[in-house]
Design a protein around this motif. Sequence first.
Motif, PDB file in Angstrom:
ATOM      1  N   GLY A 188       0.812  -1.199   0.000  1.00 29.36           N
ATOM      2  CA  GLY A 188       0.000   0.000   0.000  1.00 29.36           C
ATOM      3  C   GLY A 188       0.847   1.250   0.000  1.00 29.36           C
ATOM      4  O   GLY A 188       2.073   1.198   0.180  1.00 29.36           O
ATOM      5  N   PRO A 189       0.215   2.415  -0.180  1.00 29.41           N
ATOM      6  CA  PRO A 189       0.953   3.680  -0.213  1.00 29.41           C
ATOM      7  C   PRO A 189       1.705   3.917   1.090  1.00 29.41           C
ATOM      8  O   PRO A 189       1.189   3.686   2.178  1.00 29.41           O
ATOM      9  N   LYS A 248      -6.068   3.544  -7.149  1.00 27.49           N
ATOM     10  CA  LYS A 248      -5.575   2.341  -6.478  1.00 27.49           C
ATOM     11  C   LYS A 248      -5.138   1.291  -7.492  1.00 27.49           C
ATOM     12  O   LYS A 248      -4.120   0.609  -7.305  1.00 27.49           O
ATOM     13  N   GLU A 299      -6.326  11.058   2.271  1.00 25.29           N
ATOM     14  CA  GLU A 299      -4.961  10.858   2.743  1.00 25.29           C
ATOM     15  C   GLU A 299      -4.236   9.829   1.881  1.00 25.29           C
ATOM     16  O   GLU A 299      -3.074  10.021   1.494  1.00 25.29           O
ATOM     17  N   GLU A 300      -4.926   8.743   1.538  1.00 25.33           N
ATOM     18  CA  GLU A 300      -4.316   7.712   0.695  1.00 25.33           C
ATOM     19  C   GLU A 300      -4.056   8.231  -0.710  1.00 25.33           C
ATOM     20  O   GLU A 300      -3.017   7.944  -1.312  1.00 25.33           O
ATOM     21  N   THR A 331      -0.874   4.554   4.876  1.00 23.15           N
ATOM     22  CA  THR A 331      -2.110   5.345   4.850  1.00 23.15           C
ATOM     23  C   THR A 331      -3.367   4.497   4.758  1.00 23.15           C
ATOM     24  O   THR A 331      -4.467   5.033   4.892  1.00 23.15           O
ATOM     25  N   SER A 332      -3.208   3.174   4.536  1.00 28.48           N
ATOM     26  CA  SER A 332      -4.409   2.387   4.261  1.00 28.48           C
ATOM     27  C   SER A 332      -4.503   1.076   5.019  1.00 28.48           C
ATOM     28  O   SER A 332      -5.574   0.468   5.056  1.00 28.48           O
ATOM     29  N   PRO A 368      -9.755   9.290   5.257  1.00 29.93           N
ATOM     30  CA  PRO A 368      -8.671   8.340   4.951  1.00 29.93           C
ATOM     31  C   PRO A 368      -8.449   8.165   3.452  1.00 29.93           C
ATOM     32  O   PRO A 368      -7.313   7.935   3.017  1.00 29.93           O
TER      33      PRO A 368
END
Length: 984
Positions: free
Chosen positions: A502-503, A679, A617-618, A554-555, A614
């Motif tokens: 993830g990021p 994503k 943010e991601e 972030t996720s 969220p």
Amino acid sequence: MEEGIILNHPEDDENRKRFIYDRIFWSHDGFTEAQNGLFVADNNHPNGEIYADQQCIFQTLALPLLNNAWRGYNVSLFCYGQTGSGKSFTMVGLGNNKGLVPRICEELFNIIDNRKGMDINTEVNLSMLELYSENVRDLLDTETAVKKKGLKIREHPVKGFFAEGLIRCTVLSQKEIMEKFEQGVTNRSISATNMNETSSRSHMIITITLSQRSMNLNGNEETKTSVINLVDLAGSERLTDLAGGRNSVTGDRFRESVAINQSLSCLGNCIHALAEKANGRNVKVPYRESVLTRLLMNALGGNSKTAMIANISPADINYDETLSTLRYADRAKQIQNFAKINIDNTDKIIKDLKEENEKLKKLLEKEANQSAVAAATAAAAAADAAANQFFPLSKSSQSYYDDDKIRLEEEIQAIMKENERKLNELRQTYEERLQRERDDQSHKELEENRKQMEKEKQEKETNPYLSNLNFDEQLVDKIIYIIRTGTNLIGKSSDCPIQLMGPMIQDHHAVINRTENEKIILERIDDECRILLNGDIVTHKVNLAHNDRLLFGTSQLFVFRNPLDNQNSHGNSLNVTYELAQEEIASKSGYNFHNDDNSFEQALLNKELLELIPAVEEANAISEELEKMVHFENVLVSPIFLGKIGRKPEPYVHVLNSNTGQEFLWSKEKFLDRMYFMKQMYHFYETGEEEWDVPLEEDPFTENLNAECLIGTAQLYLQPLAYMIEIKEHLSVNDFTGQEIGVINIEIIPCDENGQEYGEQDDVYVDTPQELLGKSLNFIVKIIGCRGLPNKFTEIYVKYLMFIDENYTISDKVGVTVNPNFNFKKLFHYSHVTQPLIDYLKEGILNIEIWGRQLLKSGYSITNGRYETGKEMLQEELSKAGSELMNGFKMNGRVIDPNKQSIIVELLLLKKQQARMHQRIDNIKKLIEIAEKQRYRLIPVEILKELIFTTSAESADDILSKMLNDGYPMMMKNTNQSTTCTIS
């Protein structure tokens, strides 16, 4: 300068209570009555020197508040105390001993008179209401004194006190305001109790709205508006002694007293809660528990400079009530208000806050596309984890040749078994074979699932573990990572037992150490590794406890469970959900989800924000890693900017492209749709796909370079048109934050069906909009131009929807300029006016949208470097965004005087009605003069009707000239010189 008061107990000399207040006044004795009825200090009395008369209290307390009102602050003054303690005397007065309210009114107009030479236009409005047994009554209603007509209070009063149907009088002189004030006081509900024979049985709330219009130093017209709230609360009474005590009450008086005490008790609870908040405690203020506290909400804890007068009695029999009042006042002085000057820099803005009368409509929540996205993410993560398990190593070549013979025998046996199986299948039907295979597979899967679940259950009961949290409840607890004794490495790399993708997840991101004595210690690998523990950023080693919430990158959101934690079975039984964890993270970043608003709309807004925060943010983290130089920010957009009627702002995402310098607003739905592709794009990048990037026109991070955007909106209220009155306004153009970014000049003028505009001489004004029903209506809408727009737009145009139009009316586009001239007009023709059209004109808003195309930043290049906000700044940036968003939530859409639009329209209509009434009176006067001069005895009703309904002096002269020339029959002269007119 503070002053103290000491209260002695009548039966215990040692029992003394000391209180400190800003000022203390003595008015119980030490005075004498002068010949003119004024109470003045008695120099022969011991307390003569400390006696405070009405003027002293006004000069000390009320005058500073009034001075603040002239500066543009809202001010409030309310009087509290037991019945008979002198509240109404303080506020209203008696005879020549005028109270604070009439003195404030007098001083108000004295200042207005002294400022006549100055270029300041001052307007004063008055409203008076009483709260009687939780019902609101209009004290300025002429029928109130007889009928005591009840009015329904608005559920959410703002900026002053008003109710549906409340009369708001524009007062033009000191005489007028005093007449209205005396009328209101006369209409107030009073009755006798054992404590006070003229006890006020209601709370009286007087609102004076002061508007000052002038030119500022920049040459722009501005208005300072102050709402002055003057509140005379009903007296509290003790109701316990009903058998004939000193203040016993029964029947209606008892029910009145119960209602009064309940409302004052609710007021006390609010004051106590506000005092607690001022001391830093997070408590809810129960404004909604009574109508009184809802009315006083702004004065108590909002945008107002507020003073409270606590009236007490020095009599020993009133000790308990006096002590209660002093404590009440002591709590009140701890409240902190935050008043601001109310300046409207463009007085021509007309905003309709009649939306407070409209029922709030529930929004249907759209199903988000997050379930599929979350399911795909969880499945991908599970597959990645499975793919990185260690497999047994193959045998060496030498071992292979050594076992060759054994393997050959095994292969022959396998071939023989397979041939036997095929023979058996040939003896079975297709359906039998299919069913057997299904049964075998189902049994195998069930058995494997059972074993896996049993194994997982045993491991979860004996080991600490991480369990995933997800927006989709069906995907919660689907990913489990057991924390083994020793080192548990977390990161992207395949050598990590706990592999996360993830990021902002680093190859080696964090390590969880499980010690021999069962301590669980979390540590990040380096400063680039972002980890949040219960919403706080992790910067050093920390011990994990049962139910701790962990966010990696972030996720990747998890909850830490520890069945070995002894405290688990005792204290920490918190039900950790995705919403709870995200709200905690957002709260630590400056977002405030806990306030006094428990409405459905607020809950829905909080839910949408918890979904967006969220995700935004991601998206920023993905943009950073992919070097897209696009930044996303949560914003709350005022409903009026969107052309909607509503009380709550809506969550949007503000998009800033640093490459092009362009900014856009994306709705929640649009952003989440784009987020799905972001994503997907990031997954291809993360897994090493060479073609992870896409052409610019397909890039989910960017808009079309030629895309149009909404620059701002302006709102025009159409009520004058319902009376066939032309509208010519300079309106403020506001952006999505509610800030003024320019002005627009617009006119709406009634006309005939050919577009010929009506002038003043045509006198098409109607007394009520209902007169238009069934008739034709024509008017022209002119958009003259805008001034002062930002200098970053071209191809600027305006558009709007009128009434039930489905297609926008759109002007021509204007090139690069900050002052576009449209000179655009359109004729609207309605051949048959219906009731919905009348309602629209009376209550509707014309929402004018200004659109344009953004100019690109000079030197634009799609490859000119990275976005300037680094990973290490993400948490700080999120915190800043949280604070700004919650401030925006309070401030988006400018707060203006709710009475402003109605006052302007009412004043306009009153002037028209007054002119028409004067014309009719003049017509009748002329008729009487001619009748007396010509000695007419009989005058036909037809003449009277024509004179009453004619709207111009010329028409009236024509009618009267016909009468002089005997143009009407049945007119007989009186032969006996009588001046009496008889109408047949």
